[in-house]
Write a protein that holds these residues in place. Sequence first.
Motif, mmCIF file in Angstrom:
data_model
loop_
_atom_site.group_PDB
_atom_site.id
_atom_site.type_symbol
_atom_site.label_atom_id
_atom_site.label_comp_id
_atom_site.label_asym_id
_atom_site.label_seq_id
_atom_site.Cartn_x
_atom_site.Cartn_y
_atom_site.Cartn_z
ATOM 1 N N ALA A 97 19.179 -36.751 -7.929
ATOM 2 C CA ALA A 97 18.393 -35.805 -8.626
ATOM 3 C C ALA A 97 17.659 -34.926 -7.529
ATOM 4 C CB ALA A 97 17.245 -36.954 -8.383
ATOM 5 N N PRO A 98 17.681 -33.605 -7.835
ATOM 6 C CA PRO A 98 16.410 -32.444 -6.918
ATOM 7 C C PRO A 98 15.484 -33.787 -6.288
ATOM 8 C CG PRO A 98 16.943 -32.062 -8.198
ATOM 9 C CD PRO A 98 17.502 -33.417 -8.795
ATOM 10 N N PRO A 99 15.580 -33.311 -5.028
ATOM 11 C CA PRO A 99 14.026 -33.909 -3.734
ATOM 12 C C PRO A 99 12.859 -33.379 -4.541
ATOM 13 C CG PRO A 99 15.627 -32.356 -2.014
ATOM 14 C CD PRO A 99 15.900 -32.259 -4.279
ATOM 15 N N LEU A 100 11.876 -34.073 -4.613
ATOM 16 C CA LEU A 100 10.819 -33.821 -5.328
ATOM 17 C C LEU A 100 9.788 -32.470 -4.945
ATOM 18 C CD1 LEU A 100 9.054 -37.679 -5.291
ATOM 19 C CD2 LEU A 100 9.758 -36.248 -7.376
ATOM 20 N N THR A 101 9.103 -31.684 -5.813
ATOM 21 C CA THR A 101 8.519 -31.309 -5.296
ATOM 22 C C THR A 101 6.728 -31.228 -5.491
ATOM 23 O OG1 THR A 101 8.395 -30.710 -7.224
ATOM 24 C CG2 THR A 101 9.953 -29.537 -6.568
ATOM 25 N N THR A 102 6.526 -32.468 -5.803
ATOM 26 C CA THR A 102 4.689 -32.585 -5.150
ATOM 27 C C THR A 102 4.955 -34.158 -4.415
ATOM 28 O OG1 THR A 102 5.476 -34.261 -7.429
ATOM 29 C CG2 THR A 102 4.514 -32.059 -7.868
#
Lengths: 213, 191
Positions: A97-102
Amino acid sequence: MQVPARAVDASAVPLSLYAPAHSPAESGAGLHKVYLIIDDNPNPLCAVFGFGSQLQAFVQTQVRINAYTHVRLVAVYQDDSRFMRLQYVKAVGGCSAPPLTTQESGPLGQIRASLAALVLPDGARQLQLSLQHPNHNGLQMDPMTRLVPPPDYLRHLRLESQGQSLFNADLDFAISPPPSFILHLGQLAGNQLLVLADDSQGRQFRQALSLDA
Amino acid sequence: MRRRQLLTLAAAAMALSRGEAEPFTAAGADLSAYKPLQIAPRKSAQRWEFELDPALEKAAREGRHLYLVLSAWDCHFCARYERFLQINAARLAPQFERHHLLFVRLGSALEAQGDRVFLRAKGHSEAYADFQRRLGDERTGRMVYPVIWLLNAQLQLLNQLPYGTGTFETVPEQLEVIAPALHAPIRQAAS
């Protein structure tokens, strides 16, 4: 062990585990280690936990789960007796899963701890421990840049009080970022904690914390 | 089947070259069996805004719930899911009908990530994360294409769906996630 049967977010599946302090076998031997295994993850051994006498063998954290799999908790006692709990979990793609943006903001390695005011029925209190770290596992592609950040994740976490080990965790990349753990803390002689950690890049983190805060 | 896909892809490429919005499904999947309502975004440099009111009004008018799919034409996982829907249309489309579902497809692209996606409903336009919070949807931390919602016409969640579609790409699991729609009450608007 508690883990949802179908995960909302495979890259952050809430999981809590508990092991009795003494073996359910006749010997009643003390707890040695607790192994957390996610069978179909790229690296199935997710974590090995050790608990000091002032801490209950309880951990709550979030993990990445890559495919439909069994999640296992294996408690190993001093007499080498072993007990296992397992649960099947439906989750897909948690490791890529893509890295968290928040993510929470803060300098790399900053350690935060908070002790709940509420005392649990057994006299323990919840201690939440989190460390500011990207915990990249080397498998997460940014959907826009198509770049995959190299592996950079927490390997060890150790909690001490007055020179005595309270909690010891050998970790792998399945812990979700930012690495965070809820523990059940019993009575301590003092109110000072020392947190020691290191990551896969060889960085070391050390922070003294006061539980008065 | 293959020829039809190629024709759809060619049409999509032509539409894109004309600067049109993303009107076609990812990788040219044919979802016509689901009778989808296609919604294209109003685009600016900062925001891609999807107007949900036409879908909500149609669902209320027809006494249906919403199966809302936010899908990017250039997203691998969107293509995989839409291909799954296409291949299993003979089994799933009648079930979508039986579950009173209006299939709504919001056509997007990977360049529109969470901070640029806005959803407008009942006069309010909200960024993706705010929209999710108002729904009580747990998926606020990031936006992962495709995003699927199971909603009623009053914009209430009927089921908390997971990030992505990887856990319901079999017919039984797809039926499992839409199951709450079968028994959810429907408030039909006066025509």
